[in-house]
Design a protein around this motif. Sequence first.
Motif, PDB file in Angstrom:
ATOM      1  N   ARG A 168       3.370   4.135 -10.346  1.00 51.51           N
ATOM      2  CA  ARG A 168       2.096   4.844 -10.464  1.00 51.51           C
ATOM      3  C   ARG A 168       0.904   3.985 -10.068  1.00 51.51           C
ATOM      4  O   ARG A 168      -0.186   4.508  -9.814  1.00 51.51           O
ATOM      5  N   VAL A 169       1.103   2.660  -9.997  1.00 51.18           N
ATOM      6  CA  VAL A 169      -0.021   1.789  -9.645  1.00 51.18           C
ATOM      7  C   VAL A 169      -0.312   1.830  -8.148  1.00 51.18           C
ATOM      8  O   VAL A 169      -1.346   1.323  -7.708  1.00 51.18           O
ATOM      9  N   ILE A 170       0.603   2.392  -7.356  1.00 54.60           N
ATOM     10  CA  ILE A 170       0.386   2.454  -5.906  1.00 54.60           C
ATOM     11  C   ILE A 170      -0.621   3.560  -5.620  1.00 54.60           C
ATOM     12  O   ILE A 170      -0.323   4.743  -5.802  1.00 54.60           O
ATOM     13  N   PRO A 171      -1.838   3.214  -5.181  1.00 52.33           N
ATOM     14  CA  PRO A 171      -2.881   4.235  -5.030  1.00 52.33           C
ATOM     15  C   PRO A 171      -2.674   5.139  -3.826  1.00 52.33           C
ATOM     16  O   PRO A 171      -2.994   6.321  -3.879  1.00 52.33           O
ATOM     17  N   ARG A 172      -2.151   4.570  -2.736  1.00 51.92           N
ATOM     18  CA  ARG A 172      -1.991   5.366  -1.524  1.00 51.92           C
ATOM     19  C   ARG A 172      -0.669   5.026  -0.839  1.00 51.92           C
ATOM     20  O   ARG A 172      -0.251   3.881  -0.825  1.00 51.92           O
ATOM     21  N   TRP A 173      -0.080   6.067  -0.256  1.00 50.28           N
ATOM     22  CA  TRP A 173       1.180   5.921   0.457  1.00 50.28           C
ATOM     23  C   TRP A 173       0.949   6.186   1.940  1.00 50.28           C
ATOM     24  O   TRP A 173      -0.057   6.768   2.332  1.00 50.28           O
ATOM     25  N   GLU A 174       1.907   5.758   2.732  1.00 47.82           N
ATOM     26  CA  GLU A 174       1.816   6.065   4.154  1.00 47.82           C
ATOM     27  C   GLU A 174       1.895   7.580   4.356  1.00 47.82           C
ATOM     28  O   GLU A 174       2.667   8.267   3.691  1.00 47.82           O
ATOM     29  N   VAL A 175       1.097   8.093   5.289  1.00 41.80           N
ATOM     30  CA  VAL A 175       1.073   9.520   5.579  1.00 41.80           C
ATOM     31  C   VAL A 175       1.753   9.762   6.923  1.00 41.80           C
ATOM     32  O   VAL A 175       1.307   9.259   7.952  1.00 41.80           O
ATOM     33  N   CYS A 176       2.839  10.516   6.892  1.00 39.90           N
ATOM     34  CA  CYS A 176       3.554  10.897   8.108  1.00 39.90           C
ATOM     35  C   CYS A 176       3.370  12.408   8.268  1.00 39.90           C
ATOM     36  O   CYS A 176       4.057  13.205   7.626  1.00 39.90           O
ATOM     37  N   PHE A 177       2.418  12.786   9.117  1.00 41.18           N
ATOM     38  CA  PHE A 177       2.016  14.188   9.267  1.00 41.18           C
ATOM     39  C   PHE A 177       2.644  14.747  10.541  1.00 41.18           C
ATOM     40  O   PHE A 177       2.267  14.388  11.655  1.00 41.18           O
ATOM     41  N   ILE A 178       3.632  15.640  10.377  1.00 42.37           N
ATOM     42  CA  ILE A 178       4.370  16.199  11.508  1.00 42.37           C
ATOM     43  C   ILE A 178       4.437  17.713  11.363  1.00 42.37           C
ATOM     44  O   ILE A 178       4.834  18.233  10.318  1.00 42.37           O
TER      45      ILE A 178
END
Length: 589
Positions: free
Chosen positions: A536-546
């Motif tokens: 939960r401490v990870i504020p942002r994840w990689e975004v793979c928009f397809i």
Amino acid sequence: MKTKILILIVCSINCFTGNVGATEQTGERLMVGDKAFWMQVLPLEQDSVLARLLHKRLSGRISTGLYRGYVGTWRLAEGKLLLEKIEEYDPEYKLREVDISGIFDAYRENGRIVARWFSGTILAQRGELVGRRERRNEQEIRYFLRKGVVKSEKQIYNTFRESSNGSFFHTIDMLFNGNGMIWEGDSTLNVKIFPNPDGTVNRVKVSRELESQKKSKRRKLTDVQLRDKINRLRKRRDSEKAESRFWRKTYSFWDNREKRFGRHHPYTQEVTACAKLMEDWDVLTLDGKIQPVQLEIKWGEDRSKRINWLYLWREKNQQDSLDMDGVSYRVDGYPLQQSPDLITRLRPHLKGAFTRNQPRGYLARWQITDDRLWLTELRNARTGELIPLAVLDPGNNGEPIEASWYTGTFEIAKGEVLGQYYPLGDTETLEVICEVEQGHVTRKTIYNNYIRPEEDTVAFNYFIQEIRSHDWDSYPELKDRTLHGKLMAYPRTDGVADSVGRVELYVNGGKGEERYHRTVTDPADPWIVLVRRAARVIPRWEVCFIKGKVKPVEIYFTIKQEGQKRQKLPEGTFVIDLRKELGGKVLGE
């Protein structure tokens, strides 16, 4: 010191090919002088008494590739077949020698075990495999034995001349035109192409399977019954054919018969015309005889659909192209192939044009103007020469041809690919889905695809530190064992995940029969709760928009290695292995 994290995202792909069947069994070793061969025949199984005595000495460890539970090493010397040793699996599934003292005393001559009990044929094989599916080798020797003595032998040299079009099965399926023919059953033809030594067509045989009206009963065997049945079959001289017949009989749902068509039948004439357009067939020679190339033709399917496996190696300049609004795109599909009659008109201009990377033999250029799909150009895929459009439309003076025959959906794309692995390796930054009805483009859906990496790696640093700093040594289950994990995150377009999805942990350890494995999936398990809380401490994840959707992020990580003690996050640079569902690229440093 500042801690740096290298986040590596990779993709795992499972490829399936070939027919489902019995696992190929490990052969026996045969030494001839200083040369090592393999043989499929099992001399020991020809004598039931010797086989029974041997199996009493064995541990019973088997594998799918070694049902009999042992591997024998034999030698041909002074014209006799000698047994040197027997090996089986140890608890770690490594081969170890079996004590065979007292079993073969009646066959010892001058301190050596002579296989006087064996009479039959041995096919000794070595060298590279030849062909695509055959279990044959470049160098083979066929020995004929009687009571352990070699009576005669025959040297066999097999060769394989590979076609430049390894996708010939796709080519002939595309070229075949069954319009106007009378079809029975499922419209599937079995084809055998008999090539000349230079790869050209000598003759063709066409047949079709006939299903009987009465369904046969499938035999259900336990593992023990199956092993006993295979062992009995192995005692026969031609054990490989016997076992093959057994599998076909055991797992056959239908009693199939075959109907053959003469050379003047429309099926045979059409297949022959298509086959002769390919001047470079596989030439597999076994024991001096050229073998037929076997393939299957299915009539009635839409051949304009994209074939995914071809895109794994095909270069983009070998696909059709399309111009729209002044922009050039590649085409994921084959609109021309929806009309078999047009392909038949094109066929004479494609002789010898087929290659592995371009099994269609042609390249087409298309255009969308005023919501209409037009064919503007045709070229020979091998030579690049222009093919007049009048070939398809007699009387045409080079004008574009409206694709009124085509109804369906295809994709056009341009731009950089998003990643290295499938499907990201086949996904461009701009993709357009075109829906067409009788040449009229009824709808175009545009997708702008992207991957936005998360640059802040400090949170990942803390996540790994948090789970690794837990006192895992306090759990007896983890002593001398490893602990790995996987979690799923479902980020939004801004990279923020509302929640962490499924978490799985894997405990592994031991070897051979002492191998241990347990998968932890219960959301209420304390280990799962710990990992979920740390993530939960990870504020942002990689975004793979397809194609208008953000793909979930799947991460694999290591918590504890075998024998590893509790430790804090080390200083310097280290690697976190993050494996994503769709592949990706290196993030961070």
